[in-house]
Design an enzyme around this catalytic site. Structure first.
Site, PDB file in Angstrom:
ATOM      1  N   CYS A  82       0.854  -1.184   0.000  1.00  0.00           N
ATOM      2  CA  CYS A  82       0.000   0.000   0.000  1.00  0.00           C
ATOM      3  C   CYS A  82       0.895   1.240   0.000  1.00  0.00           C
ATOM      4  O   CYS A  82       1.808   1.346   0.821  1.00  0.00           O
ATOM      5  CB  CYS A  82      -0.875  -0.013   1.253  1.00  0.00           C
ATOM      6  SG  CYS A  82      -1.807   1.516   1.497  1.00  0.00           S
ATOM      7  N   CYS A  85       0.372   3.217   3.630  1.00  0.00           N
ATOM      8  CA  CYS A  85       0.901   2.793   4.933  1.00  0.00           C
ATOM      9  C   CYS A  85       1.918   1.669   4.825  1.00  0.00           C
ATOM     10  O   CYS A  85       2.414   1.190   5.832  1.00  0.00           O
ATOM     11  CB  CYS A  85      -0.244   2.372   5.845  1.00  0.00           C
ATOM     12  SG  CYS A  85      -0.966   0.776   5.381  1.00  0.00           S
ATOM     13  N   CYS A 130      -7.145  -0.706   1.477  1.00  0.00           N
ATOM     14  CA  CYS A 130      -6.183  -1.260   2.420  1.00  0.00           C
ATOM     15  C   CYS A 130      -6.855  -1.436   3.787  1.00  0.00           C
ATOM     16  O   CYS A 130      -7.503  -0.519   4.286  1.00  0.00           O
ATOM     17  CB  CYS A 130      -5.002  -0.295   2.523  1.00  0.00           C
ATOM     18  SG  CYS A 130      -3.872  -0.690   3.860  1.00  0.00           S
ATOM     19  N   CYS A 133      -4.925   1.263   6.543  1.00  0.00           N
ATOM     20  CA  CYS A 133      -5.071   2.729   6.521  1.00  0.00           C
ATOM     21  C   CYS A 133      -6.355   3.174   5.835  1.00  0.00           C
ATOM     22  O   CYS A 133      -6.666   4.353   5.824  1.00  0.00           O
ATOM     23  CB  CYS A 133      -3.859   3.385   5.864  1.00  0.00           C
ATOM     24  SG  CYS A 133      -3.782   3.172   4.076  1.00  0.00           S
ATOM     25  N   CYS A 153      -8.549  -4.966  -9.741  1.00  0.00           N
ATOM     26  CA  CYS A 153      -8.104  -3.965 -10.706  1.00  0.00           C
ATOM     27  C   CYS A 153      -7.575  -2.781  -9.894  1.00  0.00           C
ATOM     28  O   CYS A 153      -8.350  -2.040  -9.298  1.00  0.00           O
ATOM     29  CB  CYS A 153      -9.303  -3.572 -11.574  1.00  0.00           C
ATOM     30  SG  CYS A 153      -8.896  -2.468 -12.912  1.00  0.00           S
TER      31      CYS A 153
HETATM   32 ZN   LIG Z   1      -2.578   1.191   3.669  1.00  0.00          ZN
END
Ligand SMILES: [Zn+2]
Length: 164
Positions: A82, A85, A130, A133, A153
């Site tokens: 991610c 984070c 995510c 976060c 996607c």
């Molecule tokens: Zn994250």
């Protein structure tokens, strides 16, 4: 009268459960908050951590232009994290070329992403973000390859690739 009431109840109960199923996802829309308190950052804090482009994707559920991300063609072994984070979200061996112009995966690392339904294009789509976060990553569809049949996607701007 009693008979009328019970008949009406009989009709109402299934109708309400159907309505509830339709409208429940909308309540989820409000909760793109981070699951961990330390990642509940203010807008300004996120803006100082991210590029304007990544901020637009991760925090405003934007979508990058198709074929614009270098990660679309990334074929090395490694892990996609991610960009908000740094939580690992996808492994390179689950990545495939979907031809859509966005980095695509047929599976995510278990527990790394959470989904909600969005109605931005009127037709409901399953958004995913995510799990740590709350940063928006992309949408997941049911037209991916086996064994999962899923197509995650993903916006390249929402990811950071760490080669093995
Ligand atoms: Zn994250």
């Amino acid at each position: 009268m009693n008979q009328f009431l019970s008949r009406r109840t009989f009709i109402l109960i299934p109708t309400m459960s159907i309505l509830k199923r339709i409208f429940n996802p909308m309540q989820v829309l409000a909760s793109s908050l981070a699951s961990k308190d330390e990642w509940n950052l203010s807008k300004d804090e996120w803006k100082s951590r991210l590029s304007p482009e990544s901020y637009y994707i991760l925090r405003e559920e934007g979508t990058e232009r198709a074929f614009s991300s270098p990660l679309n063609n990334e074929k090395r072994k490694g892990v996609f994290h991610c960009a908000g984070c740094d939580l690992p979200l996808f492994l390179s061996d689950k990545k495939y070329d979907s031809g859509t112009g966005w980095p695509s995966f047929w599976d995510s690392i278990q527990g790394s992403v959470e989904t909600k339904v969005d109605f931005k294009l009127i037709v409901p789509r399953t958004e995913y973000h995510c799990s740590r976060c709350g940063g928006h990553q992309g949408h997941v569809f049911n037209d991916g390859p086996l064994p999962t049949g899923k197509r995650y996607c993903n916006n390249g701007l929402a990811l950071r690739f760490v080669p093995e």
